[in-house]
Motif scaffolding. Sequence first.
Motif, PDB file in Angstrom:
ATOM      1  N   LEU A 198       0.874  -1.146   0.055  1.00 35.24           N
ATOM      2  CA  LEU A 198      -0.117   0.075  -0.021  1.00 35.24           C
ATOM      3  C   LEU A 198       0.702   1.058  -0.007  1.00 35.24           C
ATOM      4  O   LEU A 198       1.571   1.263   0.850  1.00 35.24           O
ATOM      5  N   GLU A 199       0.633   2.092  -0.858  1.00 41.30           N
ATOM      6  CA  GLU A 199       1.469   3.414  -1.058  1.00 41.30           C
ATOM      7  C   GLU A 199       0.661   4.665  -0.517  1.00 41.30           C
ATOM      8  O   GLU A 199      -0.626   4.780  -0.830  1.00 41.30           O
ATOM      9  N   PRO A 200       1.134   5.563   0.115  1.00 41.60           N
ATOM     10  CA  PRO A 200       0.444   6.698   0.585  1.00 41.60           C
ATOM     11  C   PRO A 200      -0.024   7.177  -0.364  1.00 41.60           C
ATOM     12  O   PRO A 200       0.116   7.168  -1.456  1.00 41.60           O
ATOM     13  N   ARG A 201      -1.126   8.265  -0.071  1.00 41.52           N
ATOM     14  CA  ARG A 201      -1.889   9.125  -1.126  1.00 41.52           C
ATOM     15  C   ARG A 201      -0.878   9.965  -1.766  1.00 41.52           C
ATOM     16  O   ARG A 201       0.102  10.369  -1.091  1.00 41.52           O
ATOM     17  N   ALA A 202      -0.888  10.162  -3.389  1.00 40.47           N
ATOM     18  CA  ALA A 202       0.024  11.211  -3.605  1.00 40.47           C
ATOM     19  C   ALA A 202      -0.095  12.252  -3.231  1.00 40.47           C
ATOM     20  O   ALA A 202      -1.182  12.928  -3.105  1.00 40.47           O
ATOM     21  N   ALA A 203       0.990  13.220  -3.097  1.00 40.06           N
ATOM     22  CA  ALA A 203       1.004  14.539  -2.853  1.00 40.06           C
ATOM     23  C   ALA A 203       0.156  15.444  -3.712  1.00 40.06           C
ATOM     24  O   ALA A 203      -0.149  15.224  -4.991  1.00 40.06           O
ATOM     25  N   GLY A 204      -0.324  16.613  -2.980  1.00 42.86           N
ATOM     26  CA  GLY A 204      -1.054  17.495  -3.705  1.00 42.86           C
ATOM     27  C   GLY A 204      -2.518  17.535  -3.575  1.00 42.86           C
ATOM     28  O   GLY A 204      -3.099  16.494  -3.232  1.00 42.86           O
ATOM     29  N   PHE A 363      -4.466  22.883   1.873  1.00 38.25           N
ATOM     30  CA  PHE A 363      -4.372  21.402   1.860  1.00 38.25           C
ATOM     31  C   PHE A 363      -3.264  20.622   1.947  1.00 38.25           C
ATOM     32  O   PHE A 363      -2.716  19.742   2.712  1.00 38.25           O
ATOM     33  N   THR A 364      -2.194  21.214   1.071  1.00 35.87           N
ATOM     34  CA  THR A 364      -0.681  20.644   1.416  1.00 35.87           C
ATOM     35  C   THR A 364       0.005  20.934   2.850  1.00 35.87           C
ATOM     36  O   THR A 364       0.497  19.979   3.373  1.00 35.87           O
ATOM     37  N   LEU A 365      -0.515  21.969   3.404  1.00 35.62           N
ATOM     38  CA  LEU A 365       0.036  22.131   4.719  1.00 35.62           C
ATOM     39  C   LEU A 365      -0.478  21.206   5.707  1.00 35.62           C
ATOM     40  O   LEU A 365       0.112  20.544   6.453  1.00 35.62           O
ATOM     41  N   ALA A 366      -1.717  21.176   5.633  1.00 33.62           N
ATOM     42  CA  ALA A 366      -2.463  20.190   6.498  1.00 33.62           C
ATOM     43  C   ALA A 366      -2.023  18.744   6.326  1.00 33.62           C
ATOM     44  O   ALA A 366      -1.804  17.938   7.233  1.00 33.62           O
ATOM     45  N   ALA A 367      -1.832  18.200   5.075  1.00 34.45           N
ATOM     46  CA  ALA A 367      -1.518  16.919   4.583  1.00 34.45           C
ATOM     47  C   ALA A 367       0.072  16.723   5.273  1.00 34.45           C
ATOM     48  O   ALA A 367       0.365  15.769   5.897  1.00 34.45           O
ATOM     49  N   ASP A 368       0.925  17.718   5.112  1.00 30.59           N
ATOM     50  CA  ASP A 368       2.329  17.629   5.609  1.00 30.59           C
ATOM     51  C   ASP A 368       2.315  17.394   7.311  1.00 30.59           C
ATOM     52  O   ASP A 368       3.079  16.780   7.697  1.00 30.59           O
ATOM     53  N   ARG A 369       1.416  18.270   7.850  1.00 34.84           N
ATOM     54  CA  ARG A 369       1.357  18.177   9.430  1.00 34.84           C
ATOM     55  C   ARG A 369       1.072  17.041   9.756  1.00 34.84           C
ATOM     56  O   ARG A 369       1.477  16.385  10.835  1.00 34.84           O
ATOM     57  N   CYS A 370      -0.047  16.299   9.321  1.00 36.92           N
ATOM     58  CA  CYS A 370      -0.600  14.781   9.671  1.00 36.92           C
ATOM     59  C   CYS A 370       0.547  13.823   9.233  1.00 36.92           C
ATOM     60  O   CYS A 370       0.937  13.158  10.112  1.00 36.92           O
ATOM     61  N   ARG A 371       1.349  13.968   8.163  1.00 35.55           N
ATOM     62  CA  ARG A 371       2.281  13.024   7.782  1.00 35.55           C
ATOM     63  C   ARG A 371       3.337  13.007   8.814  1.00 35.55           C
ATOM     64  O   ARG A 371       3.795  11.988   9.492  1.00 35.55           O
ATOM     65  N   THR A 372       3.717  14.214   9.226  1.00 34.09           N
ATOM     66  CA  THR A 372       5.080  14.431  10.010  1.00 34.09           C
ATOM     67  C   THR A 372       4.591  13.776  11.614  1.00 34.09           C
ATOM     68  O   THR A 372       5.509  13.210  11.979  1.00 34.09           O
ATOM     69  N   ALA A 373       3.361  14.229  11.933  1.00 35.76           N
ATOM     70  CA  ALA A 373       2.951  13.844  13.196  1.00 35.76           C
ATOM     71  C   ALA A 373       2.894  12.270  13.355  1.00 35.76           C
ATOM     72  O   ALA A 373       3.094  11.856  14.450  1.00 35.76           O
ATOM     73  N   ALA A 374       2.604  11.541  12.207  1.00 40.69           N
ATOM     74  CA  ALA A 374       2.630   9.839  12.347  1.00 40.69           C
ATOM     75  C   ALA A 374       3.683   9.417  12.338  1.00 40.69           C
ATOM     76  O   ALA A 374       3.684   8.127  12.567  1.00 40.69           O
TER      77      ALA A 374
END
Length: 735
Positions: A198-204, A363-374
């Motif tokens: 399983l690959e993570p969601r593509a950025a963007g 959207f990109t900011l929110a995705a990056d924050r969640c990815r980093t936190a995980a």
Amino acid sequence: MRQRALVYGDVDLNMIDGSAIWAQGMVQALSRAGCEVTLVLKAPVRTGRLVDPLRALPGVTVRSPHAEGLWDGVMAARHAAAILARIDAEEQRSPRGDDPPRPPGHGFDLVVVRGRRIAGKLAMGPLAGRLWTYLTDVPQSAAEFTASAKGELRRIADASRVLLCQTEELRGFLEGAVPAAAGKSVLFPPVVVLPDGLEPRAAGAPDGRALRLVYTGKFAPRWNTYEMTSLPRLLAMRGVDAELHVVGDKIHDDPADPGFASRMRTALETGEGVVWHGGHPRAEAMRLTAASDVGLSWRDPALDASLELSTKVLECGTLGVPVVLNRTPMHERLLGADYPLFAATEDDVLDALTLIGKNPDVFTLAADRCRTAATEYTLDAAADRIRTYLSQTFPEPSQAVLSVKSRPLRVGVAGHDLKFFTRLLDYLRSRPDMEIRVDHWAALKAHDEKRSEDLVDWADVIICEWCGPNALWYAEHKRPDQRLLVRLHRFELYAAWPKQLKIDAVDRVICVSPHYNSLTRETTGWPAEKVVTVPNWVDDAQLDRRKLPGAEHHLGMIGIAPSRKRLDLALDVLEELRREDSRFTLFVKSKLPWDYWWIWQKDEERAHYEKVFRRIRRSRLLSGGVVFDSYGRDVASWLRRIGFVLSTSDDESFHLAPAEGMASGAIPALLPWPGAETIYDARWIHETPSAMAASIAATVSEGRWETDRTLARSQVTTTYGLDEVCRQWTDLLTT
């Protein structure tokens, strides 16, 4: 030898929810950490979507009591406790490979259990002492803590070797409410494991298609799942094309809302823009999440005080999918106070989704924050934590011991008060090469002489905690071939007992600092080779916790009685600091002087404290700057808010508080009481309260707090860390 772990959760692995995911992640983490794992299922297997991947892991055995004919029907906590005890007994009778038979009652080395009810039952059975208890279903406010609940949790804590806490917030709350939890509580956050391939969601941000929202898990009123089904329709009214993808089949029957289940099902089946995928294996649920744009974890505000962290949020982050969730202190620490997708109301949710639907940068900011936190919640991180806890709980045997004895070394511990010996006793008991018995005296001069005689007949080595009547008795009665160690504290040095001690019968007298080593030899005339220094231990692993915001302006004192602790000098330091910066605050964790009858009966002690408290009330600089916290064992949690720990005493034998502060990541600040320089680095010792205040102010204003506290922690871990002190005690016992 690999540790054997028995795992049971009061959860149904046929349904996908946070508790079921916990069981899966726990088994995977234990297996990767090197344990042989036996998972016992609560419910009969109706779908293998969560269980089958575990059966395929090396060293993992899945047992179904229903399939094996051990139980038929609903398995309540009392039934599960009996079945787990039976499986443990089978394990003890069935050694694997070259392993020797297990001692009675010790089939599995650790029993990992989730659920308060089952833990309460196991605490009263043969598995007590081996429990690694994961508690989430505890009262999460002081008001909910009834006497009954507190008593049950105290029994669970007493019976647990380790208490696994999902968050730092839960750990601190539990330690404050249940003192027996202090020293046993460790962090074990949720585990996120991506399925193979399983690959993570593509950025963007999504481009040119409907915004895909996703929810996976149970359907319940306080989880706002019914309200979520209206989001595509309401977003369409704002010009945002969206669809909601929902995974799960567990619809809650709520007695307070009897119509919820049918209303929820109708919304799932007929809601505009709602795609209900039903129940799926976790891997498929995560694939559907990775194909979406925004995860939903928006809940009723009643859940904002929860001390748990949603696995769903972390899974989304790992997959690169940003999440809409409530603003809470825990979520702010996880994602930042400026995270753009916090929401409290339905309008907040719509505003956030409208914003990211039209603004790719947000959207990109929110995705990056969640990815980093995980990133802190991976399976590798969980396995590393488990390995650390296993190494602390099951120390390697000493070759020195094994070469001397063909059996475990027999160590007796005798004393009336073992509070300064607790973690050392835990350590000695955990060693496979030692057997421990305790002769606990009822009082300083009161003991069961028959029990003491039995210990003399049995032990190879005897440790007397305190150089009091216990040491005098054992020095008179020990066998010639038996070693006797006596630990001497400040309390006994100027009493009559050391002068009466038959020193020729004692192999070593142990002092906690070089200064008191010298004083002991000067006072008693004992041979220098008899007196050794082994410092007090500091549980550096337990104390190592993330500091709270503002800690650099918070001073701490632990214990202010009797008057020689010199709270008045700490107030001098605080006044100096608050002249320039009112953010400086002194936190005092201590019993108050009138709580000690032997202190409060003295006129000079009462006069000292009356003057001190009058000063606090009347001083313009001190007003609002001194906080008194209740005495308790939750020191590690309390120290999270402290940036500097003060030691302003007239004299101390060791003074553990600054060392505990250092282990917590605080900076010690000491006045030069006799011997301080033999225990602490001279850089932390100040000639006067004014010099101490100036140093603290400069450390903060010049930005050196982080650097200095890192140095302080390194120093204390190397010198006084629990592992190091335990090593020194092991050497004493075996040489």
